[in-house]
Enzyme design. Structure first.
Site, PDB file in Angstrom:
ATOM      1  N   ASP A 197      41.862 -36.103 -40.879  1.00  0.00           N
ATOM      2  CA  ASP A 197      40.560 -35.905 -42.062  1.00  0.00           C
ATOM      3  C   ASP A 197      40.388 -37.000 -42.428  1.00  0.00           C
ATOM      4  O   ASP A 197      41.868 -37.261 -42.866  1.00  0.00           O
ATOM      5  CB  ASP A 197      40.762 -33.974 -42.110  1.00  0.00           C
ATOM      6  CG  ASP A 197      38.976 -34.053 -42.960  1.00  0.00           C
ATOM      7  OD1 ASP A 197      38.409 -34.067 -42.511  1.00  0.00           O
ATOM      8  OD2 ASP A 197      39.269 -34.040 -44.259  1.00  0.00           O
ATOM      9  N   GLU A 245      59.614 -36.880 -31.492  1.00  0.00           N
ATOM     10  CA  GLU A 245      60.452 -35.677 -31.617  1.00  0.00           C
ATOM     11  C   GLU A 245      59.983 -34.896 -30.977  1.00  0.00           C
ATOM     12  O   GLU A 245      61.321 -34.250 -29.929  1.00  0.00           O
ATOM     13  CB  GLU A 245      60.455 -35.590 -33.110  1.00  0.00           C
ATOM     14  CG  GLU A 245      61.120 -36.262 -33.991  1.00  0.00           C
ATOM     15  CD  GLU A 245      61.105 -35.032 -35.867  1.00  0.00           C
ATOM     16  OE1 GLU A 245      61.220 -33.535 -35.294  1.00  0.00           O
ATOM     17  OE2 GLU A 245      61.031 -35.651 -36.395  1.00  0.00           O
TER      18      GLU A 245
END
Length: 535
Positions: A197, A245
């Site tokens: 956002d 990751e």
């Protein structure tokens, strides 16, 4: 697993409080969404973007977040969130969640600690506080009113949106570390991606002379000094390391309302990977505008090594089935102020154009973001009375602008019942009132009609899945008022923006937006419609 699933995905935005209410309290919830996963499968989308579901006072529809690592008890529990993830994945669907990094709510534990600790405390350093007898600037916030709020001890805190949304200080290591903790929290629960956002607003510098509101208004590009700073990308480079990751890496898309040439920085492979382009959403139903938007954004995406996103409606704008039925240049603020009576809305034209624009959008390379209810052809609910409005725009504008509630009215699933199937029989009324005319847009009504908007969306998404091959696009020569392009694999999309029929391209018609379930026997491209054909 396909690490590039997002490049050409069709994503449905779900505004959870208005999608489906399983427990009958008038508010949509995670269990209701889980129960409706078969609807998403039948629709044919690839992923869900879930708007904020976090604990919140709802000062801004859930974008005022109390706790970024929990579920609002009115919406569900973490266990129900896990069930939703598992159900979506079992159905072959991905999940993208909203991350709100510019601000917290004023009920967040860190903000409460900042108020309690007082001026000069380490706790206040996590937010943007300033001393003084007057506000540091005279800026106007996004929802109206000042951007600075005074607290009891005389200091002021910054809020670029509502007062209940204090801005974080992104120079503080605690803020950076806590947001990375949040990303891992949801990624570890199986989330496939994140929508960021107001990604362009995070970093702020108050050290030098700051412009006045009048000077901001006179700026040729209307740029705020906090808007789209270069150092914001340091944050997203660190987030990309977190995303990578995981196997496959987590996807991310930036809500970055920035100058057009600045979008590739947010969409780079070292950053978030993709950025929203709202240009079609802002364009009139006009052939030249649509073609220019596509040309520009395909070029920007290529520069970023990404794909573009395409959007026609969202929780922040008047629904496109209404926008396209109003005269070009209409002020939607003024139209809503008249309860949708002036200027007069041509519903039939609006829906016809909306379906044509959707056919155009779904034929483009890149990601398509749909908004719940557009698959039903829902128009804006423009005549909501002031007493039920929830958007902070209504409050902060002192009742002069209605805001965004008209596109957030809970969905109709059945033609009957107190809430048109949004909630169970005997449940509480929907949190925003549904008009009686919602009955004819209900899922169960459209399900039985092969010419309905719902079935048009289903056909379009099924055809897209069959035909989509590669990310190329070649524009074709067309008469004025028509846009046509060829996609890899030999399929062609023709959108007729005029009101008169135009010749069909050669080949087999596989989709027509103008009510024809499949196109057999079609001899022309009808006015204000889109046709797909393949050779």
């Amino acid at each position: 697993m396909n690490a590039d699933w997002w490049r050409q995905a069709v994503v449905l935005q779900v505004y959870p409080r208005s999608f489906a209410d399983a427990n009958g309290d008038g508010t949509g919830d995670l269990e209701g969404l889980t129960d409706r996963v078969p609807h998403l499968v039948a629709l044919g989308v690839d992923a869900v973007w879930l708007s904020p579901f976090y604990p919140s006072a709802l000062a801004d529809g859930g974008y005022d977040v109390d706790d970024h690592r929990d579920v609002d008890p009115r919406i569900g529990t973490l266990e129900q969130f896990d069930t939703l993830v598992a159900t979506l994945h079992a159905a072959g669907l991905k999940l993208i969640v909203d991350i709100v990094p510019n601000h917290s709510s004023d009920r967040h534990p860190w903000f409460r600690a900042a108020l309690a600790a007082g001026p000069g405390s380490p706790e206040r350093e996590r937010y943007v506080f300033r001393a003084g007898d007057t506000p540091p600037t005279d800026w106007v916030a996004s929802f109206g009113g000042p951007t600075w709020e005074r607290v009891a001890d005389g200091e002021w805190y910054l809020h670029m949106f509502a007062p209940e949304q204090p801005d974080w200080n992104w120079d503080h290591p605690d803020v950076r570390a806590d947001h990375e903790r949040t990303l891992r929290f949801w990624a570890d629960r199986g989330v496939d991606g994140f929508r960021i956002d107001v990604a362009h607003y995070l970093t702020k510098d108050l050290s030098g002379p700051l412009p006045s509101q009048a000077e901001l208004a006179d700026c040729p590009e209307g740029l705020h000094p906090f808007d789209d700073r270069d150092d914001v990308h340091e944050i997203y480079r660190s987030w990309r390391k977190v995303f990578d990751e995981y196997d496959p890496p987590k996807a991310a898309v930036a809500e970055a309302v920035v100058r057009t040439h600045r979008r590739p920085a947010y969409a780079s492979a070292a950053g978030l990977g993709q950025a929203f382009n709202f240009d079609l959403l802002e364009a009139d139903f006009d052939a030249r505008q649509f073609r220019r938007v596509v040309e520009r954004n395909l070029d920007l995406a290529a520069r970023a090594g990404s794909t573009s996103t395409w959007v026609l409606s969202s929780h922040d704008v008047v629904r496109h089935a209404s926008r396209y039925g109003l005269p070009d240049g209409t002020s939607y603020v003024e139209w809503l102020r008249t309860d949708g009576t002036e200027p007069q809305l041509d519903l039939a034209q609006g829906l016809r154009r909306a379906r044509a624009a959707t056919g155009f959008l779904l034929a483009l390379p890149g990601s398509a973001y749909l908004y719940q209810g557009e698959e039903l052809g829902l128009p804006e609910v423009a005549d909501l009375p002031g007493v039920v409005l929830q958007d902070p725009t209504w409050i902060r504008s002192l009742g002069t602008a209605k805001g965004r509630d008209g596109c957030r009215v809970p969905l109709p699933w059945t033609a009957g019942g107190d809430t048109f199937g949004f909630g169970p029989p005997g449940g509480l009324p929907a949190h925003l009132p549904q008009p009686s005319w919602f009955a004819r847009y209900a899922v169960e009504v459209q399900d039985a009609d092969p010419t309905s908007t719902l079935n048009f969306y289903r056909r379009a998404l099924a055809r897209r899945r069959e035909l989509q091959s590669g990310e190329g696009l070649e524009f074709l020569d067309t008469p004025e008022g028509v846009v046509a392009f060829r996609r890899p694999g030999g399929w062609v999309c023709v959108t007729n923006f005029t009101t008169s029929p135009v010749p069909l391209p050669p080949g087999e018609v596989v989709l027509c937006s103008d009510g024809d379930p499949g196109g057999p026997g079609l001899r022309e491209v009808p006015g204000e419609s889109t046709v797909w054909s393949r050779t």
